[in-house]
Write a protein that holds these residues in place. Structure first.
Motif, PDB file in Angstrom:
ATOM      1  N   PHE A 249      45.852 -18.215   0.441  1.00 52.73           N
ATOM      2  CA  PHE A 249      47.381 -18.155   0.511  1.00 52.73           C
ATOM      3  C   PHE A 249      48.050 -18.982  -0.660  1.00 52.73           C
ATOM      4  CE2 PHE A 249      46.475 -16.310   4.549  1.00 52.73           C
ATOM      5  CZ  PHE A 249      47.416 -15.349   4.688  1.00 52.73           C
ATOM      6  N   PRO A 250      48.997 -18.767  -1.250  1.00 53.45           N
ATOM      7  CA  PRO A 250      49.599 -19.907  -2.384  1.00 53.45           C
ATOM      8  C   PRO A 250      49.983 -21.092  -1.830  1.00 53.45           C
ATOM      9  CG  PRO A 250      50.893 -18.066  -1.920  1.00 53.45           C
ATOM     10  CD  PRO A 250      49.841 -17.778  -1.169  1.00 53.45           C
ATOM     11  N   GLU A 251      49.943 -21.357  -0.611  1.00 50.90           N
ATOM     12  CA  GLU A 251      50.673 -22.342   0.061  1.00 50.90           C
ATOM     13  C   GLU A 251      49.854 -22.835   1.436  1.00 50.90           C
ATOM     14  OE1 GLU A 251      54.025 -21.473   2.607  1.00 50.90           O
ATOM     15  OE2 GLU A 251      53.941 -19.775   1.805  1.00 50.90           O
ATOM     16  N   ILE A 252      49.886 -23.926   2.053  1.00 41.74           N
ATOM     17  CA  ILE A 252      49.279 -24.319   3.291  1.00 41.74           C
ATOM     18  C   ILE A 252      49.742 -23.224   4.300  1.00 41.74           C
ATOM     19  CG2 ILE A 252      48.937 -26.246   4.988  1.00 41.74           C
ATOM     20  CD1 ILE A 252      49.133 -28.168   2.880  1.00 41.74           C
ATOM     21  N   VAL A 253      48.625 -22.930   5.047  1.00 43.15           N
ATOM     22  CA  VAL A 253      48.818 -22.423   6.356  1.00 43.15           C
ATOM     23  C   VAL A 253      48.062 -22.742   7.491  1.00 43.15           C
ATOM     24  CG1 VAL A 253      49.609 -20.085   5.179  1.00 43.15           C
ATOM     25  CG2 VAL A 253      47.047 -20.632   5.696  1.00 43.15           C
ATOM     26  N   SER A 254      48.560 -22.830   8.661  1.00 40.40           N
ATOM     27  CA  SER A 254      48.000 -23.586   9.610  1.00 40.40           C
ATOM     28  C   SER A 254      47.971 -23.108  10.934  1.00 40.40           C
ATOM     29  CB  SER A 254      48.803 -24.752   9.914  1.00 40.40           C
ATOM     30  OG  SER A 254      50.056 -24.676  10.374  1.00 40.40           O
ATOM     31  N   ALA A 255      48.674 -22.141  11.426  1.00 41.28           N
ATOM     32  CA  ALA A 255      48.646 -21.569  12.758  1.00 41.28           C
ATOM     33  C   ALA A 255      49.224 -19.989  12.876  1.00 41.28           C
ATOM     34  CB  ALA A 255      49.533 -22.267  13.503  1.00 41.28           C
ATOM     35  N   ALA A 256      48.870 -19.206  13.668  1.00 40.51           N
ATOM     36  CA  ALA A 256      49.318 -17.807  13.890  1.00 40.51           C
ATOM     37  C   ALA A 256      49.429 -17.620  15.373  1.00 40.51           C
ATOM     38  CB  ALA A 256      48.415 -16.897  13.351  1.00 40.51           C
ATOM     39  N   GLY A 257      50.351 -16.346  15.387  1.00 42.71           N
ATOM     40  CA  GLY A 257      50.338 -15.778  16.743  1.00 42.71           C
ATOM     41  C   GLY A 257      50.252 -13.991  16.560  1.00 42.71           C
ATOM     42  N   TRP A 258      50.173 -13.446  17.399  1.00 38.35           N
ATOM     43  CA  TRP A 258      49.716 -11.946  17.071  1.00 38.35           C
ATOM     44  C   TRP A 258      51.355 -11.395  17.547  1.00 38.35           C
ATOM     45  CZ3 TRP A 258      49.703  -7.905  20.563  1.00 38.35           C
ATOM     46  CH2 TRP A 258      49.510  -8.074  22.009  1.00 38.35           C
ATOM     47  N   ILE A 259      51.585 -10.202  16.789  1.00 38.89           N
ATOM     48  CA  ILE A 259      52.498  -9.645  16.777  1.00 38.89           C
ATOM     49  C   ILE A 259      52.323  -7.897  17.409  1.00 38.89           C
ATOM     50  CG2 ILE A 259      54.641  -8.551  15.666  1.00 38.89           C
ATOM     51  CD1 ILE A 259      54.926 -11.155  14.216  1.00 38.89           C
ATOM     52  N   SER A 260      51.308  -7.558  16.599  1.00 38.10           N
ATOM     53  CA  SER A 260      50.822  -6.146  16.761  1.00 38.10           C
ATOM     54  C   SER A 260      49.276  -6.123  16.270  1.00 38.10           C
ATOM     55  CB  SER A 260      51.803  -5.094  16.073  1.00 38.10           C
ATOM     56  OG  SER A 260      51.288  -5.321  14.577  1.00 38.10           O
ATOM     57  N   GLU A 261      48.859  -5.016  16.333  1.00 36.94           N
ATOM     58  CA  GLU A 261      47.513  -4.755  16.153  1.00 36.94           C
ATOM     59  C   GLU A 261      47.105  -5.358  14.740  1.00 36.94           C
ATOM     60  OE1 GLU A 261      43.761  -1.456  16.196  1.00 36.94           O
ATOM     61  OE2 GLU A 261      45.917  -0.855  17.045  1.00 36.94           O
ATOM     62  N   ASP A 262      47.961  -5.142  13.792  1.00 31.79           N
ATOM     63  CA  ASP A 262      47.595  -5.247  12.343  1.00 31.79           C
ATOM     64  C   ASP A 262      48.533  -6.508  11.841  1.00 31.79           C
ATOM     65  OD1 ASP A 262      46.063  -3.274  12.249  1.00 31.79           O
ATOM     66  OD2 ASP A 262      47.369  -1.692  11.613  1.00 31.79           O
ATOM     67  N   VAL A 263      49.426  -7.065  12.742  1.00 36.68           N
ATOM     68  CA  VAL A 263      50.577  -7.898  11.992  1.00 36.68           C
ATOM     69  C   VAL A 263      50.363  -9.261  12.890  1.00 36.68           C
ATOM     70  CG1 VAL A 263      52.555  -8.528  11.322  1.00 36.68           C
ATOM     71  CG2 VAL A 263      52.020  -6.122  11.044  1.00 36.68           C
ATOM     72  N   LEU A 264      50.243 -10.194  12.012  1.00 38.24           N
ATOM     73  CA  LEU A 264      50.193 -11.568  12.706  1.00 38.24           C
ATOM     74  C   LEU A 264      51.456 -12.520  12.245  1.00 38.24           C
ATOM     75  CD1 LEU A 264      46.588 -13.087  11.612  1.00 38.24           C
ATOM     76  CD2 LEU A 264      47.337 -12.023  13.907  1.00 38.24           C
ATOM     77  N   LEU A 265      51.937 -13.291  12.816  1.00 36.16           N
ATOM     78  CA  LEU A 265      53.003 -14.194  12.434  1.00 36.16           C
ATOM     79  C   LEU A 265      52.166 -15.550  11.945  1.00 36.16           C
ATOM     80  CD1 LEU A 265      56.174 -15.531  14.271  1.00 36.16           C
ATOM     81  CD2 LEU A 265      54.589 -17.321  13.384  1.00 36.16           C
ATOM     82  N   ILE A 266      52.225 -16.096  10.658  1.00 40.64           N
ATOM     83  CA  ILE A 266      51.750 -17.408  10.349  1.00 40.64           C
ATOM     84  C   ILE A 266      52.664 -18.057   9.931  1.00 40.64           C
ATOM     85  CG2 ILE A 266      50.212 -17.979   8.395  1.00 40.64           C
ATOM     86  CD1 ILE A 266      48.749 -15.269   8.247  1.00 40.64           C
ATOM     87  N   ALA A 267      52.485 -19.594  10.295  1.00 41.69           N
ATOM     88  CA  ALA A 267      53.121 -20.523   9.776  1.00 41.69           C
ATOM     89  C   ALA A 267      52.461 -21.201   8.348  1.00 41.69           C
ATOM     90  CB  ALA A 267      53.092 -21.718  10.629  1.00 41.69           C
ATOM     91  N   GLY A 268      53.900 -21.172   7.431  1.00 38.56           N
ATOM     92  CA  GLY A 268      53.229 -21.718   6.081  1.00 38.56           C
ATOM     93  C   GLY A 268      54.092 -22.745   5.739  1.00 38.56           C
ATOM     94  N   GLU A 269      54.091 -23.250   4.582  1.00 42.88           N
ATOM     95  CA  GLU A 269      54.895 -24.677   4.101  1.00 42.88           C
ATOM     96  C   GLU A 269      56.299 -24.145   4.260  1.00 42.88           C
ATOM     97  OE1 GLU A 269      53.502 -26.930   1.001  1.00 42.88           O
ATOM     98  OE2 GLU A 269      51.854 -26.107   0.845  1.00 42.88           O
ATOM     99  N   ARG A 270      56.593 -23.194   3.545  1.00 37.77           N
ATOM    100  CA  ARG A 270      58.205 -22.747   3.336  1.00 37.77           C
ATOM    101  C   ARG A 270      58.688 -21.822   4.549  1.00 37.77           C
ATOM    102  NH1 ARG A 270      56.940 -20.423  -2.142  1.00 37.77           N
ATOM    103  NH2 ARG A 270      55.357 -19.611  -0.795  1.00 37.77           N
ATOM    104  N   ASP A 271      57.963 -21.121   5.396  1.00 40.32           N
ATOM    105  CA  ASP A 271      58.444 -20.122   6.234  1.00 40.32           C
ATOM    106  C   ASP A 271      57.734 -19.882   7.344  1.00 40.32           C
ATOM    107  OD1 ASP A 271      56.640 -18.848   4.738  1.00 40.32           O
ATOM    108  OD2 ASP A 271      58.226 -17.130   3.960  1.00 40.32           O
TER     109      ASP A 271
END
Length: 283
Positions: free
Chosen positions: A46-68
């Motif tokens: 990714f173009p920024e730091i990413v560090s943690a995630a949760g799952w929303i659906s089979e194909d989609v993750l929520l990911i924590a990035g620097e800006r959002d």
């Protein structure tokens, strides 16, 4: 035992996706999401730091990035901002995070240079991002006992893991209390996960181990890991009986890496206990 030999500078955020039956984790310093499934290893940069995630659906993750906090489609690799996160603090980055039983997502932030008190802990829940705690230096140990009535978190530099009661929607409704105080032992709490029986499995930075504590904070046992800087555990596998542990090699000198060459690898410990299913994030 090594689960994945790829050496992360700062491995973090392991997540077992219960629908895909796929393991995900991050190399924070190298801005990568890594994965291991039946087809072998994968990774996304990714173009920024990413560090943690949760799952929303089979194909989609929520990911924590620097800006959002953003949505990431694993198949199309499309990215969509869910909500902004500390866009006014370019010196900060996300760190530890985990979904809660009510469908919310907790995420901690910190300074990239670990400046004292520069970070915070937030919770996203059904469209709202709310700051829960300020003056955090290194947020960690975000995890949730079965039942959804408590949450844990830590500021690693304090040597303490906290416990706070939650209301029916998962928001803290009291002042946090000390659950573990590891000051006397000189131990630094890092990431944590709680199993189906309510036992906390806590990675301890610099101690080459994951330690187990019961629901009252009593020490039960420790499991050695072949890397001094263990960072975060997560339960994985179809029966949730494999404990995956990420690690880091940042700041280790040549001699330390000679002694512990697997630093930064991702480890697996089988047959300890059964974990909880990772909670789905509801957006």
């Amino acid at each position: 035992m090594i689960f994945d030999p790829r050496l992360c500078e700062l491995g973090e955020g392991p997540l077992w996706h219960p629908i895909r039956e796929q393991m995900f984790w991050f190399d924070i310093n190298n801005q990568k999401l890594l994965s291991q499934d039946r087809d072998g290893p994968r990774e996304w940069r990714f173009p920024e730091i990413v560090s943690a995630a949760g799952w929303i659906s089979e194909d989609v993750l929520l990911i924590a990035g620097e800006r959002d906090l953003f949505l990431f489609d694993l198949e199309t690799e499309e990215v969509e901002t869910l909500c902004l996160l500390e866009q006014d603090k370019p010196k900060n980055r996300p760190n530890d995070g985990r979904a809660d039983p009510q469908g919310g997502f907790w995420i901690g932030t910190m300074a990239k240079d670990e400046a004292v008190g520069a970070g915070a802990i937030y919770r996203y829940y059904r469209g709202e991002l709310r700051k829960l705690y300020s003056d955090i230096t290194v947020p960690n140990a975000i995890c949730f006992p079965p039942g959804g009535t408590f949450a844990h978190f830590s500021d690693t530099v304090t040597h303490k893991v906290m416990k706070v009661t939650l209301d029916a929607d998962g928001w803290p409704n009291a002042a946090p209390e000390v659950f573990l105080d590891l000051t006397a032992e000189g131990l630094y709490p890092d990431g944590a996960v709680i199993d189906a029986a309510g036992v906390m499995w806590l990675a301890q930075w610099g101690a080459s181990r994951v330690a187990a504590y019961d629901a009252n904070g009593a020490f039960l046992r420790s499991i050695p890991v072949d890397a001094p800087q263990t960072t975060c555990p997560a339960f994985a596998g179809p029966q949730l009986t494999a404990l995956i542990v990420t690690s880091a090699r940042k700041n280790l000198d040549a001699e330390a890496l000679r002694i512990a060459p697997n630093s930064g690898a991702t480890f697996v410990i089988e047959g300890l206990t059964q974990g909880q299913r990772e909670h789905q994030v509801i957006i």
